[in-house]
Design a protein around this motif. Structure first.
Motif, PDB file in Angstrom:
ATOM      1  N   LEU A  91       1.292  -1.379   0.052  1.00  0.00           N
ATOM      2  CA  LEU A  91       0.095  -0.088   0.266  1.00  0.00           C
ATOM      3  C   LEU A  91       0.882   1.456  -0.012  1.00  0.00           C
ATOM      4  O   LEU A  91       1.988   1.733   0.936  1.00  0.00           O
ATOM      5  N   THR A  92       0.932   2.479  -0.945  1.00  0.00           N
ATOM      6  CA  THR A  92       1.307   3.378  -0.564  1.00  0.00           C
ATOM      7  C   THR A  92       0.471   4.792  -0.718  1.00  0.00           C
ATOM      8  O   THR A  92      -0.892   4.575  -0.363  1.00  0.00           O
ATOM      9  N   GLU A  93       1.393   5.583  -0.585  1.00  0.00           N
ATOM     10  CA  GLU A  93       0.741   7.040  -0.732  1.00  0.00           C
ATOM     11  C   GLU A  93      -0.115   7.617  -1.834  1.00  0.00           C
ATOM     12  O   GLU A  93       0.014   7.023  -2.899  1.00  0.00           O
ATOM     13  N   PRO A  94      -1.424   7.461  -1.304  1.00  0.00           N
ATOM     14  CA  PRO A  94      -1.883   8.776   0.425  1.00  0.00           C
ATOM     15  C   PRO A  94      -2.713   7.849   0.795  1.00  0.00           C
ATOM     16  O   PRO A  94      -3.416   7.857   2.452  1.00  0.00           O
ATOM     17  N   GLU A  96      -1.647   4.853   2.563  1.00  0.00           N
ATOM     18  CA  GLU A  96      -1.551   3.807   4.121  1.00  0.00           C
ATOM     19  C   GLU A  96      -1.098   5.680   4.881  1.00  0.00           C
ATOM     20  O   GLU A  96      -1.433   4.849   5.831  1.00  0.00           O
ATOM     21  N   SER A  97      -1.570   6.853   4.487  1.00  0.00           N
ATOM     22  CA  SER A  97      -1.297   7.669   5.547  1.00  0.00           C
ATOM     23  C   SER A  97      -2.344   7.153   6.007  1.00  0.00           C
ATOM     24  O   SER A  97      -2.823   7.471   7.633  1.00  0.00           O
ATOM     25  N   ARG A  98      -3.790   7.762   5.462  1.00  0.00           N
ATOM     26  CA  ARG A  98      -5.098   7.786   5.559  1.00  0.00           C
ATOM     27  C   ARG A  98      -5.122   6.168   6.003  1.00  0.00           C
ATOM     28  O   ARG A  98      -6.032   6.234   7.528  1.00  0.00           O
ATOM     29  N   ARG A  99      -4.762   5.142   6.447  1.00  0.00           N
ATOM     30  CA  ARG A  99      -5.217   3.948   7.153  1.00  0.00           C
ATOM     31  C   ARG A  99      -4.398   4.145   8.095  1.00  0.00           C
ATOM     32  O   ARG A  99      -4.806   4.211   9.079  1.00  0.00           O
ATOM     33  N   PHE A 100      -3.066   4.507   8.217  1.00  0.00           N
ATOM     34  CA  PHE A 100      -2.254   4.467   9.571  1.00  0.00           C
ATOM     35  C   PHE A 100      -2.913   6.048  10.185  1.00  0.00           C
ATOM     36  O   PHE A 100      -2.747   5.855  12.138  1.00  0.00           O
ATOM     37  N   GLY A 101      -3.892   7.031   9.937  1.00  0.00           N
ATOM     38  CA  GLY A 101      -3.636   8.302  10.734  1.00  0.00           C
ATOM     39  C   GLY A 101      -5.484   7.793  11.208  1.00  0.00           C
ATOM     40  O   GLY A 101      -5.233   7.884  12.194  1.00  0.00           O
ATOM     41  N   VAL A 102      -6.269   6.864  11.040  1.00  0.00           N
ATOM     42  CA  VAL A 102      -7.564   6.633  11.192  1.00  0.00           C
ATOM     43  C   VAL A 102      -7.459   5.371  12.202  1.00  0.00           C
ATOM     44  O   VAL A 102      -7.902   5.843  13.441  1.00  0.00           O
ATOM     45  N   GLY A 103      -6.176   4.603  12.441  1.00  0.00           N
ATOM     46  CA  GLY A 103      -5.702   4.044  13.672  1.00  0.00           C
ATOM     47  C   GLY A 103      -5.257   4.881  14.868  1.00  0.00           C
ATOM     48  O   GLY A 103      -5.769   4.543  15.906  1.00  0.00           O
ATOM     49  N   GLU A 104      -4.568   5.801  14.237  1.00  0.00           N
ATOM     50  CA  GLU A 104      -3.789   6.644  15.433  1.00  0.00           C
ATOM     51  C   GLU A 104      -4.960   7.474  16.152  1.00  0.00           C
ATOM     52  O   GLU A 104      -4.919   7.292  17.403  1.00  0.00           O
ATOM     53  N   ALA A 105      -5.924   7.943  15.498  1.00  0.00           N
ATOM     54  CA  ALA A 105      -6.641   9.152  16.666  1.00  0.00           C
ATOM     55  C   ALA A 105      -7.583   8.205  17.238  1.00  0.00           C
ATOM     56  O   ALA A 105      -8.004   8.453  18.010  1.00  0.00           O
ATOM     57  N   LEU A 106      -8.127   6.714  16.460  1.00  0.00           N
ATOM     58  CA  LEU A 106      -8.876   6.082  17.537  1.00  0.00           C
ATOM     59  C   LEU A 106      -8.462   5.215  18.555  1.00  0.00           C
ATOM     60  O   LEU A 106      -8.947   5.713  19.484  1.00  0.00           O
ATOM     61  N   GLU A 223      -9.907  15.799  -3.972  1.00  0.00           N
ATOM     62  CA  GLU A 223      -8.904  14.762  -3.781  1.00  0.00           C
ATOM     63  C   GLU A 223      -9.484  13.953  -4.590  1.00  0.00           C
ATOM     64  O   GLU A 223      -8.691  12.790  -5.128  1.00  0.00           O
ATOM     65  N   VAL A 224     -10.561  13.237  -4.892  1.00  0.00           N
ATOM     66  CA  VAL A 224     -11.195  12.805  -5.738  1.00  0.00           C
ATOM     67  C   VAL A 224     -11.958  12.628  -6.706  1.00  0.00           C
ATOM     68  O   VAL A 224     -12.342  11.007  -7.297  1.00  0.00           O
TER      69      VAL A 224
END
Length: 230
Positions: A91-94, A96-106, A223-224
């Protein structure tokens, strides 16, 4: 129905829907679920195949699934039975950052720091208890189905989640159950011809829990969406 007896608009239901990770133990009326599934049958599908197959559990059958999967989890990596890759390899950017970010926020909403591995693992294990939800929906389909039919299942699932909001209920889609697909299928008596797509925890949200209150980000439209000819 919601407390004010007014059905939310589709847009309102979309904004109110979230992946709830703490449920109360209040039961869910099966008549309400039946009405929701009847309405969700209007979800679109290519060629009208309606590929979705559903196994709904509560009470003792739900307990059997949790117990069986817990036994597989205790085996460590040897217990894995993945039905498919939940996330793409490499998994690459963007993304990977979305996946990592939501986990950290949780975890931040729960006050669990990154270095507290034990607490994070204990919290992750709540996935396999459905976060306390009294009802679990398992969505599966015939193995002959391909990506277009999986897309159809996603549209059916979104329809169900929005209809649950309309009825004052909550849900959490859980692809994590596909990591132990064989055990789920064998426990529920599903045929080997079926592939498990996802679980969906269903119940009443425990709104007092911080894990149900943190803001889940969405990217900006530009972005989408590539606007051409407008």
């Amino acid at each position: 129905m919601p407390a004010n007896n007014l059905s939310p608009s589709v847009a309102d239901a979309l904004h109110r829907r979230r992946s709830v990770r703490a449920f109360t133990d209040a039961p869910v009326d099966p008549a309400v679920l039946r009405s929701i599934f009847a309405a969700a049958q209007r979800a679109p599908s290519g060629g009208n195949l309606q590929p979705w197959q559903v196994t709904l559990v509560t009470g003792e059958p739900w307990d059997r699934v949790k117990t069986a999967v817990a036994a597989r989890i205790a085996l460590g990596r040897e217990g894995y039975q993945p039905e498919y890759d939940i996330y793409p390899k490499g998994l690459t950017e963007p993304w990977e950052s979305r996946r990592f970010g939501v986990g950290e926020a949780l975890y931040a909403s729960l006050g669990i720091p990154r270095e507290d591995k034990a607490a994070r693992l204990a919290r992750f294990m709540e996935n396999y208890r459905g976060f306390g939800a009294p009802v679990m929906l398992f969505l599966h389909c015939s193995r002959i189905m391909g990506p277009p039919q999986w897309s159809d299942m996603g549209m059916w699932l979104q329809s169900v989640m929005l209809l649950l909001v309309e009825q004052g209920l909550a849900s959490c889609p859980q692809e994590c159950w596909a990591m132990y697909g064989q055990t789920v299928r064998e426990t529920l008596g599903l045929g080997a011809d079926q592939i498990l797509f996802t679980g969906l925890a269903i119940g009443h949200a425990d709104d007092g829990q911080a894990v149900n209150q943190w803001p889940v980000p969405r990217v900006e439209l530009d972005e989408v969406i590539d606007w051409q000819g407008f």
